[in-house]
Design a protein around this motif. Sequence first.
Motif, PDB file in Angstrom:
ATOM      1  N   LYS A 154       0.471  -1.350  -0.271  1.00 14.76           N
ATOM      2  CA  LYS A 154       0.003  -0.369  -0.305  1.00 14.76           C
ATOM      3  C   LYS A 154       1.328   1.454   0.258  1.00 14.76           C
ATOM      4  CE  LYS A 154      -3.445  -0.031   2.140  1.00 14.76           C
ATOM      5  NZ  LYS A 154      -4.952   0.029   3.706  1.00 14.76           N
ATOM      6  N   LYS A 189      -0.823   0.363  -9.442  1.00 21.79           N
ATOM      7  CA  LYS A 189      -2.359  -0.819 -10.107  1.00 21.79           C
ATOM      8  C   LYS A 189      -1.397  -2.028 -11.513  1.00 21.79           C
ATOM      9  CE  LYS A 189      -6.632   2.026  -9.225  1.00 21.79           C
ATOM     10  NZ  LYS A 189      -7.027   1.160  -8.294  1.00 21.79           N
ATOM     11  N   ALA A 241      -1.630  -1.656  -3.800  1.00 20.60           N
ATOM     12  CA  ALA A 241      -3.121  -0.753  -3.054  1.00 20.60           C
ATOM     13  C   ALA A 241      -2.229   1.430  -2.946  1.00 20.60           C
ATOM     14  CB  ALA A 241      -3.378  -0.885  -2.109  1.00 20.60           C
ATOM     15  N   THR A 242      -3.680   1.349  -3.402  1.00 18.76           N
ATOM     16  CA  THR A 242      -3.239   3.474  -3.202  1.00 18.76           C
ATOM     17  C   THR A 242      -3.943   4.173  -3.261  1.00 18.76           C
ATOM     18  OG1 THR A 242      -3.865   3.573  -5.545  1.00 18.76           O
ATOM     19  CG2 THR A 242      -2.489   3.550  -5.494  1.00 18.76           C
ATOM     20  N   ASP A 271      -7.745   3.466  -4.227  1.00 18.13           N
ATOM     21  CA  ASP A 271      -8.491   2.357  -3.330  1.00 18.13           C
ATOM     22  C   ASP A 271      -9.033   2.658  -2.354  1.00 18.13           C
ATOM     23  OD1 ASP A 271      -7.779  -0.380  -5.078  1.00 18.13           O
ATOM     24  OD2 ASP A 271      -5.489   0.605  -4.454  1.00 18.13           O
TER      25      ASP A 271
END
Length: 491
Positions: free
Chosen positions: A5, A23, A28-29, A47
Amino acid sequence: MMFSKVLVANRGEIAARIMRTAKEMGIATVAVYHHLDRGAPHVRMADEAVELDGDVPTKAYLDQEQIIGICARLGVEAIHPGYGFLSENAEFAERVTKAGIVFIGPDAGAMHLMGDKVRSRNFAAEHGVPVAPSVLQGDDPENFLARAKAIGFPLLIKASAGGGGKGMKIVREAGDLVEAVRTASSEAERYFGDGLVYAEKLVERGRHIEVQVIGDGTGRVLHLCERECSIQRRYQKIVEEAPAPNLSDDLRQRIRAAAVRLASAAKYRNAGTIEFILGADGDFYFLEMNTRLQVEHPVTEMILGLDLVAEQFRVAAGEGLSFRQEDIKPSGHAIEVRICAEEPEKDFRPAIGRVGLLRLPKGEGVRFDGGIAEGQAVTPAFDSMLAKLIAHGGTRAEAISRMKLALADLALLGVPTNIDYLARVMAHPAFAAARIDTGFLSEHAGTLNPDDAVAELERAACAAAALAQSDFRRLAFDVPEPHAAMGGWRN
């Protein structure tokens, strides 16, 4: 191990561009945003998205404590700062690291060393990289003025901190020196909180050549070729290309080698750019190092088939570089133009409005990096750059041809932009012949700016085209009456 993340501490096109790569890599962002950006593309792409507290948009994006707190709350492992905002803030990089979060960029020590113009110039000179004759403003104003005059005119007064054309003044005569120093220092204090300036020899009709580098932090640094960034207005680039045209093989190799030597000496980690000014006589001088990802990185990616953001992630995660210097073999030519909300015919005055219609160009070798959407407001709260358009071809001529077609196909209505102006730059014979330097736009101002009749015709044509689009008419005119919005009654 690769991050799971990442928080992107930025907005607009660069935030969206970083998230696309994340992505693709399965990362995950997390987006952060001011309420003015609530509906922006980068917020929708993430996300998770967290609204920043703060009335002033820029201050919200600069709130280090708030951003680090969000990371702790959401289990974020790394922060990518993009460019601008906190990207070159050594204090932020240090605070992020102390919080147990990875800063995707150089360490604070390299930022302190290379991010300060005066300190980095001295470091460059120590390692055999040429620097232009200069003198630093000190506690003795009279001595500074005398030493500056001794360099000879013209001079360039520059802020020690910051960049982007702020705190820069050209001085051609001794009588103008005192006022230029005063105004440059005042501007530097206002924008960067540091009024220290220095004077250096001005290279007339110089070319702005920069070298993309990437290092693993151990002293191993590779160059990713060079870029030409000489088409500028108010010291800010609007057209960039790679590789730089009209350089001899010997000069090209010497510039690249100087950049690698300097970054290696600094044990630089992650992506950075070393900038030079190249004189008509073939002499080049170190200007500064940008300790971050550059706006113009896509042209490097296009000619090398690399994803620089992916490489940034890999280096930051401890995986090292995925290629060797001998693997770097440029293919073809790439050009980038910056799409800005501004009025070139009015000295590039920033413009505001609402994006009523956005139609993107398509075609082989064409790329659009944007962070805007139809209906989005363009306000004076942020920089005027809205997006970037990039074209790649087998030759420079083919890249220019594809850029012309792409600009013709790009429709962005509702706010004044420089799209038509950039098309005239692409069509200019001097640009086609690569007869370019940092004074290009001023020298050719008469042929780049349209006359009033042509400009009025273009505005009328754009208005007619917009009104022909049902989406634009809906955004512009489908506003319910107050009583309709409140319900089916009248008083």
